[in-house]
Each structure stands twice: as structure tokens, then as C-alpha cells.
Scaffold this active site. Structure first.
Site, mmCIF file in Angstrom:
data_model
loop_
_atom_site.group_PDB
_atom_site.id
_atom_site.type_symbol
_atom_site.label_atom_id
_atom_site.label_comp_id
_atom_site.label_asym_id
_atom_site.label_seq_id
_atom_site.Cartn_x
_atom_site.Cartn_y
_atom_site.Cartn_z
ATOM 1 N N CYS A 94 43.110 30.074 -44.864
ATOM 2 C CA CYS A 94 42.808 29.822 -43.441
ATOM 3 C C CYS A 94 41.300 29.835 -43.143
ATOM 4 O O CYS A 94 40.634 28.847 -43.407
ATOM 5 C CB CYS A 94 43.571 30.801 -42.565
ATOM 6 S SG CYS A 94 43.764 30.179 -40.897
ATOM 7 N N HIS A 194 49.504 31.596 -43.896
ATOM 8 C CA HIS A 194 49.452 33.069 -43.871
ATOM 9 C C HIS A 194 50.847 33.645 -44.092
ATOM 10 O O HIS A 194 51.820 32.902 -44.175
ATOM 11 C CB HIS A 194 49.044 33.542 -42.467
ATOM 12 C CG HIS A 194 47.616 33.408 -42.135
ATOM 13 N ND1 HIS A 194 46.613 34.105 -42.755
ATOM 14 C CD2 HIS A 194 47.007 32.635 -41.203
ATOM 15 C CE1 HIS A 194 45.451 33.794 -42.205
ATOM 16 N NE2 HIS A 194 45.662 32.906 -41.280
HETATM 17 N N1 GLN Z 1 38.936 31.369 -37.170
HETATM 18 C C1 GLN Z 1 39.576 30.236 -37.800
HETATM 19 C C2 GLN Z 1 40.357 29.400 -36.775
HETATM 20 O O1 GLN Z 1 40.691 29.900 -35.724
HETATM 21 C C3 GLN Z 1 40.521 30.700 -38.892
HETATM 22 C C4 GLN Z 1 41.668 31.527 -38.349
HETATM 23 C C5 GLN Z 1 42.446 32.271 -39.424
HETATM 24 O O2 GLN Z 1 41.928 32.635 -40.492
HETATM 25 N N2 GLN Z 1 43.753 32.572 -39.097
HETATM 26 O O3 GLN Z 1 40.636 28.232 -37.053
#
Ligand code: GLN
Length: 246
Positions: A94, A194
Site C-alpha cells: 500500500c 492489506h
Molecule cells: N497513504 C496512502 C494512501 O492513502 C497509503 C495508505 C495505506 O498504506 N493504507 O493512499
């Protein structure tokens, strides 16, 4: 006994959605097969030495977390790129996939430089892409479904040097348009999934472990099958929850 050396990057900053669980799956699946493993946490100010590792893991994080590590990560970028060129296995999740690319233009408009181990870029969109996700992957000739959960504002676009981890069967994926998810290049995998990702996706976990073992031993390894009943049951429940046939 062969030891697989795992680098866990920024565990105190980039660990949203229990991504630490991926490390447990990797180490356990090695130990159950008679391999040993070491996990080294590398944080802000720590030196990343490519020759010390066979696998590099980076979990997800909110924009603020990514901003906190961005300068330090940029300093580590040349060593991280040479590790990818040397065939180390990478799993960056992510916020990780976003920082594996060229850049991430975050929701506040600040541009974070990526390390450049995946040919992609990410630009914050207007809607957060959230929910269960399932993709169909084909990597190194192996075809399998991968399930997880996504929550990102970033919309990721692949360049010609990286290929998708999979085709979206359910959910959004890299962005709201091209129906693909993740990225693969050399032995680098970036993904938005995730959960943590690996407990419900034993085939993906083992693919990454075969890459790490190949780096460590310079041989191509085929891992013995494990009794994955629990993992397969959890996987199938997630597939069903995504409204797909088991
Ligand atoms: N901050 C990044 C986004 O919002 C990644 C989010 C995350 O790692 N869940 O796209």
C-alpha cells in the site's frame, strides 16, 4: 540450516492494518520447512546494507507516516535499488507500493520521491478506494487468486517496465480505471492488499519465499507443501465475501 535474512523497513511508522502479520507468516512458513530466519528492523537513521538481506518488507502507512519517512527513504534509495538489481525479494504494501515507484503526490499536494524499484507513479485521487478486494494473479507461470482489503486515496499508474500483480476480480485495485492491481518487476512485488495480506494467501507467501531462498542459495527452490487448511478456509471465506465463486 539455511537462514533467510529479512529486512523490515520502518516497522514503527509503516504498519497500518496489522501488516506486521506478514512478517510472522514469512518466518513461520520458513521454520515449518526447516529453514531459519532473521528479521532486522531498519528505521530512520539506520543503514540499509543490501548484502545483509534476502527479503525486504515495507508495510502500509497514512500520508503523514509516509511523509515522516520520505527523506530517510530517499537517502536509502540507491542501496535499495541495488538490492532489487541483485535479486532480493521485496514485498511493499500500500503506502509501500506507492514509495516503490517514482513518486507519490499525496492528498495534501506534497510530492514524495519513491525509490524507483517499480516503474509506476501514484497521484492522490478525490475518493478513497476502500473495501474487500480479490485479484487473479499470474507470476512466474503460477496462477492463483489473492484476497485482501484495500484503503487508499492514491491512484497508481504502471509504466512499461512493471506488470500488474493481477487482474481485479472484485474491488478497485491500483486506480478506479484500469482494473489491475499491484506491480511486479524483478523480484519486487508491490500491492495494495492489506489484511494482513499473507495469512490468507499462502501461495503468494511461498512465491516470495522461493525468491528469497533463490537469492540466498543461488538455486531455484521448490518448497514442500504445508497443511494450509486454515489459510485456505480463510481465503475461501474472503473470496465468498467478495461475492465470487469459491
Ligand atoms: N497513504 C496512502 C494512501 O492513502 C497509503 C495508505 C495505506 O498504506 N493504507 O493512499
Amino acid at each position: 540450516m539455511t537462514e533467510v535474512r529479512i529486512c523490515h523497513l520502518y516497522p514503527n511508522h509503516m504498519n497500518i492494518y496489522g501488516d506486521r502479520g506478514n512478517i510472522s507468516v514469512l518466518t513461520k512458513r520458513l521454520h515449518w520447512r526447516g529453514y531459519s530466519s532473521s528479521v532486522t528492523n531498519i528505521g530512520i537513521g539506520d543503514k540499509f546494507v543490501p548484502d545483509d538481506f534476502d527479503l525486504c518488507y515495507l508495510g502500509g502507512g497514512q500520508d503523514k507516516d509516509q511523509n515522516l519517512i520520505a527523506v530517510d527513504l530517499a537517502e536509502k534509495a540507491p542501496a535499495i535499488r541495488s538490492a532489487a538489481d541483485d535479486g532480493i525479494a521485496f514485498l511493499w504494501v500500500c503506502g509501500g507500493i506507492q514509495l516503490a515507484g517514482k513518486r507519490y503526490l499525496d492528498a495534501s499536494g506534497s510530492e514524495l520521491l519513491g525509490v524507483g524499484i517499480l516503474d509506476l507513479e501514484t497521484i492522490a485521487g478525490t475518493e478513497r478506494l476502500i473495501g474487500d478486494i480479490a485479484i487473479r494473479s499470474c507470476v512466474d507461470g503460477a496462477e492463483f487468486t489473492v484476497v485482501g482489503y484495500e484503503n487508499h486515496i492514491g491512484q497508481t499508474y504502471l509504466g512499461s517496465d512493471s506488470r500488474p500483480l493481477g487482474k481485479v476480480l472484485h474491488g478497485f485495485g491500483n486506480n478506479s480505471f484500469d482494473q489491475v492491481e499491484g506491480a511486479v518487476q524483478q523480484r519486487v512485488i508491490g500491492t495494495y492488499l492489506h489484511g494482513p495480506l499473507l495469512p490468507k494467501n499462502p501461495e503468494l507467501a511461498d512465491l516470495i519465499l522461493t525468491w528469497a531462498l533463490a537469492h540466498r542459495t543461488s538455486e531455484s527452490i521448490s518448497l514442500e507443501k504445508l497443511d494450509d487448511d486454515f489459510a485456505i478456509h480463510a481465503h475461501q471465506r474472503a473470496v465468498a465475501r467478495a461475492g465470487l465463486k469459491r
